[in-house]
Scaffold this motif. Structure first.
Motif, PDB file in Angstrom:
ATOM      1  N   LEU A 156       0.833  -1.208   0.000  1.00 40.20           N
ATOM      2  CA  LEU A 156       0.000   0.000   0.000  1.00 40.20           C
ATOM      3  C   LEU A 156       0.867   1.257   0.000  1.00 40.20           C
ATOM      4  CD1 LEU A 156      -3.053  -0.635   2.360  1.00 40.20           C
ATOM      5  CD2 LEU A 156      -2.826  -0.998  -0.089  1.00 40.20           C
ATOM      6  N   ASP A 157       1.970   1.232   0.757  1.00 37.80           N
ATOM      7  CA  ASP A 157       2.887   2.375   0.764  1.00 37.80           C
ATOM      8  C   ASP A 157       3.483   2.597  -0.634  1.00 37.80           C
ATOM      9  OD1 ASP A 157       2.411   2.745   3.440  1.00 37.80           O
ATOM     10  OD2 ASP A 157       4.196   1.658   4.107  1.00 37.80           O
ATOM     11  N   LYS A 158       3.848   1.500  -1.301  1.00 42.03           N
ATOM     12  CA  LYS A 158       4.374   1.627  -2.661  1.00 42.03           C
ATOM     13  C   LYS A 158       3.327   2.220  -3.593  1.00 42.03           C
ATOM     14  CE  LYS A 158       7.849  -2.061  -2.956  1.00 42.03           C
ATOM     15  NZ  LYS A 158       8.237  -3.304  -3.674  1.00 42.03           N
ATOM     16  N   ALA A 159       2.088   1.720  -3.490  1.00 40.98           N
ATOM     17  CA  ALA A 159       1.015   2.221  -4.356  1.00 40.98           C
ATOM     18  C   ALA A 159       0.782   3.712  -4.133  1.00 40.98           C
ATOM     19  CB  ALA A 159      -0.266   1.435  -4.102  1.00 40.98           C
ATOM     20  N   THR A 160       0.827   4.152  -2.872  1.00 43.78           N
ATOM     21  CA  THR A 160       0.644   5.578  -2.564  1.00 43.78           C
ATOM     22  C   THR A 160       1.763   6.410  -3.186  1.00 43.78           C
ATOM     23  OG1 THR A 160      -0.453   5.018  -0.476  1.00 43.78           O
ATOM     24  CG2 THR A 160       0.429   7.251  -0.690  1.00 43.78           C
TER      25      THR A 160
ATOM     26  N   SER B  50       1.241   9.296  -6.180  1.00 44.26           N
ATOM     27  CA  SER B  50       1.646  10.699  -6.068  1.00 44.26           C
ATOM     28  C   SER B  50       2.501  11.150  -7.245  1.00 44.26           C
ATOM     29  CB  SER B  50       2.425  10.910  -4.763  1.00 44.26           C
ATOM     30  OG  SER B  50       3.636  10.166  -4.771  1.00 44.26           O
ATOM     31  N   SER B  51       3.190  10.198  -7.897  1.00 36.69           N
ATOM     32  CA  SER B  51       4.021  10.550  -9.048  1.00 36.69           C
ATOM     33  C   SER B  51       3.314  10.321 -10.373  1.00 36.69           C
ATOM     34  CB  SER B  51       5.322   9.735  -9.014  1.00 36.69           C
ATOM     35  OG  SER B  51       5.056   8.347  -9.068  1.00 36.69           O
ATOM     36  N   GLY B  52       2.051   9.869 -10.322  1.00 35.73           N
ATOM     37  CA  GLY B  52       1.279   9.667 -11.552  1.00 35.73           C
ATOM     38  C   GLY B  52       1.633   8.408 -12.312  1.00 35.73           C
ATOM     39  N   ALA B  53       2.358   7.478 -11.689  1.00 36.53           N
ATOM     40  CA  ALA B  53       2.757   6.234 -12.368  1.00 36.53           C
ATOM     41  C   ALA B  53       1.646   5.202 -12.191  1.00 36.53           C
ATOM     42  CB  ALA B  53       4.078   5.725 -11.816  1.00 36.53           C
TER      43      ALA B  53
END
Length: 636
Positions: A112-116, A120-123
């Motif tokens: 979940l931290d990775k997804a957040t 935030s970077s639009g990836a």
């Protein structure tokens, strides 16, 4: 530790590939409390509240340490040297090191931290990948087997909401990227868990409308409107009502935001670099575009319990230098399905496309090599040589087709799935010459020659766990499984031994015998498994014959060991006990065991113990009867 915990679903301990669902006891509830708050102090008061609510018994302070002792004994069965429970003043704690994979909840939170971060970077593609991996950690609603009103009231809703948030966000990304093939059934499944989530309904209606199923989309709105007004006493929210009006007008759906800036696609193996299309005309400067084959992959919607091995296979195909991956296991274990699922996820990685070499007919009879090569050439977009132009000698014809196949793929990095290899020699003619190409082979054997001389790695397909077996059978039965006793479903799954093919046959047989109750069918299946499953088979496929072929391909020594192993009433036997009754030399014993392992007829259960699947025991029973008849006949 030699085991790991799973609480995103039924609370489970996983050790040596085996899933042990925790019993519905108070020590299990204590363990879950410690896992939910891992790396933190958990007070005795909190544990008493979890077990007994606001009115614990007078002897609770004495009873709790007894439960902790029982819990420690349980964990020592899996690892006698590790004790993750720390005793503290007026409480306890379970501690895991940073980046530990010993608890699925910690892995889920890291994803979940990775997804957040990616969001935030639009990836978007990277965010979706992280969400999908987080999604796959869930095996169902959290802690469904734990007896604690407090946990189900205060902890599991929070955990489950994180699951449903991940699903909702991933559906949103799929819609944004236009990747909606097969999305509607996934959203429907989410709705069954949380029908009050109006965003799910919006996503379902939008998906159905985009794929041209407008009538269904309008019907789904009627369903959610009836649910919200009658069950919850509220009207659909404004955004859902606006969507309904847009569908009514057959308008183009708009997400209401600017187009999202996507990442550049990952480079395709073997693709030639060149300027963007249109800079120097319509034809790219890198030369003519290679034909890229994307074959039809008959994938099942009921693909459960195989995500870890499929992900490992995909990672190996995409990110390693291993040229060949062998997917091995017994008949009906789902090897072909795993290979096809992995190939589906890798179609964009290879400029030369994906090609399927099916070496067996549905009845298990080998196909002629000439027929397979002819089919492969058609997959590459090359017209095979006309029959009248081929040599009359069969060997020369096959050599001509083989040269044509190899020259076609000489500079085309591709992925080839060789399905149904009986031995390593079956695979060799179809191996591509390009170093960037990859091959996935399915076989009952582990194909040691490919490992020794061609750099292959083996992925052994284990039986499904009981949990995933029940999940698969429930999906196959559909509405027929509703309200049925869970214990009866488990009985059927136990007979099928965790083999997806056997479970599918069992489900088909039950659905075709409406005069039987599920309990009656389970009793029949337990009495004569292969008779019942074979009766469900169509003429071109026989599970009985597939399993017999495994046995009959063995040497006489391996058969004798196999029969002795299956004649035992125990599920598993120590290898030392088996050798004690063996009349040959140690070398002969080891060779026979290697033969049985290689053919997936026996499985290692840890601590020097081996056993066989339930259905293979039934095969052995038939063979023992025939062997006895033959001996009696010879004596006469």
């Amino acid at each position: 530790m030699k085991y790991r915990f799973e609480i995103l679903g039924p609370a489970t301990i996983v050790s040596d590939g085996e899933d042990a669902v925790l019993p519905s006891t108070k020590p299990s509830a204590i363990l879950v409390c410690l896992l939910i708050k891992c790396n933190s102090f958990v007070s005795l008061e909190y544990l008493k509240y979890a077990l007994w609510g606001e009115h614990p018994p007078p002897n609770a302070d004495v009873t709790l340490p007894t439960y902790i002792l029982r819990l420690r004994r349980l964990l020592r069965k899996y690892d006698s040297e590790a004790d993750p429970i720390d005793t503290m003043s007026r409480g306890y704690r379970i501690t895991f090191p940073p980046n530990s994979d010993s608890l699925d909840l910690l892995m889920f939170q890291r994803l979940l931290d990775k997804a957040t971060h990616y969001r935030s970077s639009g990836a978007l593609e990277n965010e979706r990948s992280a969400l999908q991996r987080a999604e796959k950690l869930w095996k169902g609603p959290a802690l469904s087997n734990i007896p604690s009103d407090m946990l189900h009231r205060e902890e599991t809703p929070r955990l489950n909401d994180q699951w449903f948030d991940v699903l909702e966000r991933r559906f949103t990304i799929d819609l944004s990227l236009g990747d909606i093939d097969g999305l509607a059934p996934q959203i429907r499944q989410a709705i069954t868990h949380r029908p009050e989530r109006e965003r799910y309904w919006e996503q379902l209606i939008e998906t159905l409308h985009r794929i041209g199923r407008t009538t269904e989309a309008l019907n789904e709105y009627r369903k959610v409107h009836a649910y919200l007004t009658s069950e919850l006493g509220i009207e659909p929210r404004a955004s859902l009502q606006r969507l309904h009006l847009e569908v009514l007008r057959q308008a183009e759906l708009s997400p209401g935001r600017e187009p999202l800036a996507l990442e550049r696609p990952a480079p395709v193996r073997g693709a030639r670099p060149g300027p963007p299309p249109g800079v120097f005309g319509d034809e790219p400067s890198g030369g003519p575009k290679a034909y890229k084959a994307v074959p039809h992959l008959p994938l099942s919607q009921d693909f459960v319990g195989r995500n870890p091995i499929t992900e490992s296979l995909v990672d190996e195909i995409k990110g390693s230098d291993v040229p060949i991956a062998v997917v091995s296991g017994p008949p009906a274990a789902g090897k072909t399905e795993i290979a096809f699922q992995a190939a589906r996820q890798c179609t964009d990685e290879f400029a030369g496309g994906v090609h399927i070499a099916q070496l067996l007919r549905p009845d298990g009879v080998p196909r002629e090599r000439e027929e397979v090569l002819h089919e492969l050439l058609l997959q590459t977009g090359v017209e095979p040589p006309a029959q009248e132009g081929l040599p009359t000698d069969p060997e020369e014809r096959r050599a001509r087709l083989l040269r044509s196949w190899r020259s076609t793929l000489a500079d085309r990095p591709c992925l080839i799935v060789v399905d149904g290899a009986r031995n390593s020699a079956d695979c060799l003619p179809f191996l591509p010459r390009s170093p960037e190409s990859r091959v996935v082979v399915t076989s009952r054997s582990t194909l040691p020659r490919l490992i020794a001389f061609h750099g292959a790695r083996t992925h052994v397909v284990p039986p499904l766990s009981r949990y995933h077996s029940v999940q698969l059978l429930t999906r196959i039965l559909g509405d027929e499984a509703e309200g049925k006793c869970h214990e009866v479903l488990q009985r059927i799954c136990d007979v099928c031994g965790g083999l997806p093919g056997a479970l599918r046959l069992a489900g088909a047989k039950y659905l075709s015998t409406p005069h039987l109750t599920l309990a009656q069918f389970a009793t029949l299946l337990e009495a004569s498994p292969l008779d019942q499953l074979s009766a469900a088979s169509e003429s071109e496929f026989s599970l009985r014959e597939q399993l017999y072929r495994c046995y009959e391909d063995m040497s006489e020594t391996a058969r004798r060991i196999f029969l002795e192993l299956t004649s035992s009433n125990q599920q598993v036997l120590p290898v030392t006990d088996l050798f004690a009754s063996f009349s040959g030399t140690p070398n002969e014993f080891d060779q026979a065991l290697a033969e049985l392992y290689n053919a997936s007829l026996i499985h290692h259960y840890g601590a020097g113990r081996i056993g066989v699947l339930r259905l293979l025991k039934d095969i052995a029973t038939h063979r023992v009867d025939r062997l006895t008849e033959a001996l009696v006949s010879n004596e006469k």
